[in-house]
Design a protein around this motif. Structure first.
Motif, short mmCIF file in Angstrom:
data_model
loop_
_atom_site.label_atom_id
_atom_site.label_comp_id
_atom_site.label_asym_id
_atom_site.label_seq_id
_atom_site.Cartn_x
_atom_site.Cartn_y
_atom_site.Cartn_z
N CYS A 76 3.39 -1.71 -40.31
CA CYS A 76 4.35 -3.07 -40.61
C CYS A 76 6.06 -2.73 -40.18
N VAL A 77 6.66 -1.94 -40.93
CA VAL A 77 8.00 -1.83 -39.74
C VAL A 77 8.17 -1.50 -38.45
N TYR A 78 6.77 -0.44 -38.59
CA TYR A 78 7.16 0.04 -36.48
C TYR A 78 6.96 -1.11 -36.31
N GLU A 79 5.75 -2.53 -36.47
CA GLU A 79 5.48 -3.17 -36.36
C GLU A 79 6.05 -4.14 -35.44
N MET A 80 6.64 -4.64 -36.17
CA MET A 80 7.53 -6.08 -36.33
C MET A 80 8.23 -5.70 -35.21
N PRO A 81 9.22 -5.26 -34.94
CA PRO A 81 9.82 -5.18 -33.79
C PRO A 81 9.60 -6.29 -32.75
N SER A 82 8.09 -5.11 -32.01
CA SER A 82 7.72 -6.08 -31.40
C SER A 82 6.48 -7.15 -31.16
N LEU A 83 6.57 -7.74 -32.93
CA LEU A 83 6.27 -9.34 -32.41
C LEU A 83 7.42 -10.20 -32.26
N ASP A 84 8.68 -9.29 -32.91
CA ASP A 84 9.91 -9.84 -33.06
C ASP A 84 10.55 -10.17 -30.82
N ARG A 85 10.04 -9.24 -30.33
CA ARG A 85 9.95 -9.48 -28.99
C ARG A 85 9.33 -10.05 -28.59
N LEU A 86 8.09 -10.11 -28.96
CA LEU A 86 6.75 -10.72 -27.85
C LEU A 86 6.92 -12.35 -28.12
N GLN A 87 7.57 -13.19 -29.38
CA GLN A 87 8.31 -14.16 -29.90
C GLN A 87 9.84 -14.24 -28.69
N ALA A 88 10.20 -14.01 -28.58
CA ALA A 88 11.03 -14.08 -27.61
C ALA A 88 10.77 -14.46 -26.75
N ARG A 89 10.30 -13.89 -25.68
CA ARG A 89 9.71 -13.68 -24.82
C ARG A 89 8.52 -15.21 -24.27
N LEU A 90 7.71 -14.90 -25.57
CA LEU A 90 6.63 -16.46 -25.62
C LEU A 90 8.09 -17.78 -25.70
N SER A 91 9.11 -17.83 -26.37
CA SER A 91 9.44 -19.27 -27.11
C SER A 91 9.39 -20.22 -26.39
N GLY A 92 9.64 -20.03 -25.27
CA GLY A 92 10.29 -20.97 -23.99
C GLY A 92 8.84 -21.62 -23.88
N GLY A 93 7.66 -21.15 -23.56
CA GLY A 93 6.41 -21.35 -23.40
C GLY A 93 5.74 -22.50 -24.12
N GLY A 94 4.91 -22.19 -25.80
CA GLY A 94 4.98 -23.14 -26.18
C GLY A 94 3.49 -23.47 -25.96
#
Length: 188
Positions: A76-94
């Motif tokens: 999970c510790v390994y995976e969480m940064p990729s989820l954070d990057r995905l959220q940053a990338r998608l934050s404007g899309g909705g």
């Protein structure tokens, strides 16, 4: 497209290739597994013992990634940064929502410290210490909707509120393959 298969002199019609199949996406412990039949998400809001309100009906119209994890889980510790990057990338899309649900017994306080330590700044905090959303035990004491076969595990919900499948184990959620799967779920 229909292809013809021959077996012992008889012709059988079969779909070829299967156009409705999702794109292949592999995590470190397995690949995306399609649920047959899909299951419906809970219709009522859930106020967890961790103080988090989880309301799937408010996310209708979006593809939702419900990621169950814990601060003590190394993958999970390994995976969480990729989820954070995905959220940053998608934050404007909705059109996509990421719901990282921590199974830590310490609740949101533990998650906040973990986010600070890893520099995760785009993900919301969801805490489910009493297993009211996801559950480990077959007795399901918290009446959770999502069985947790492993941590992390990510369930994928389509815009109609149907759980279409899951990915067991850690995955690179900001990869082109993950984005293709998310896009597929938004269209099918």
């Amino acid at each position: 497209m229909i292809g013809t298969l021959t077996k012992a002199g008889a012709a059988f019609l079969a779909p070829w290739p299967a156009e409705a199949d999702p794109p292949i996406f592999y995590g470190y412990d397995g690949q995306y597994t399609k649920l047959q039949p899909p299951m419906r998400v809970p219709s009522r809001p859930i106020l967890t013992a961790g103080g988090t309100l989880i309301d799937f009906s408010s996310l209708r119209g979006k593809v939702v990634l419900v990621n169950f994890w814990a601060t003590w889980c190394v993958p999970c510790v390994y995976e969480m940064p990729s989820l954070d990057r995905l959220q940053a990338r998608l934050s404007g899309g909705g059109t996509v929502a990421i719901m990282p649900v921590s199974m830590d017994t310490g609740g949101a306080r533990v998650v906040e410290a973990f986010y600070r330590r890893l520099g995760l700044s785009h993900l919301k905090i969801f805490a489910d210490p009493a297993q009211q959303v996801g559950y480990f035990r077959t007795s399901n004491p918290g009446h959770g909707a999502f069985p947790l076969y492993a941590l992390p595990i990510t369930y994928m919900i389509d815009p109609d509120g149907l759980v279409r499948g899951y990915v067991p184990g850690a995955a690179k959620w900001d990869s082109p393959e993950a984005l293709a799967l998310i896009e597929y779920l938004g269209k099918n």
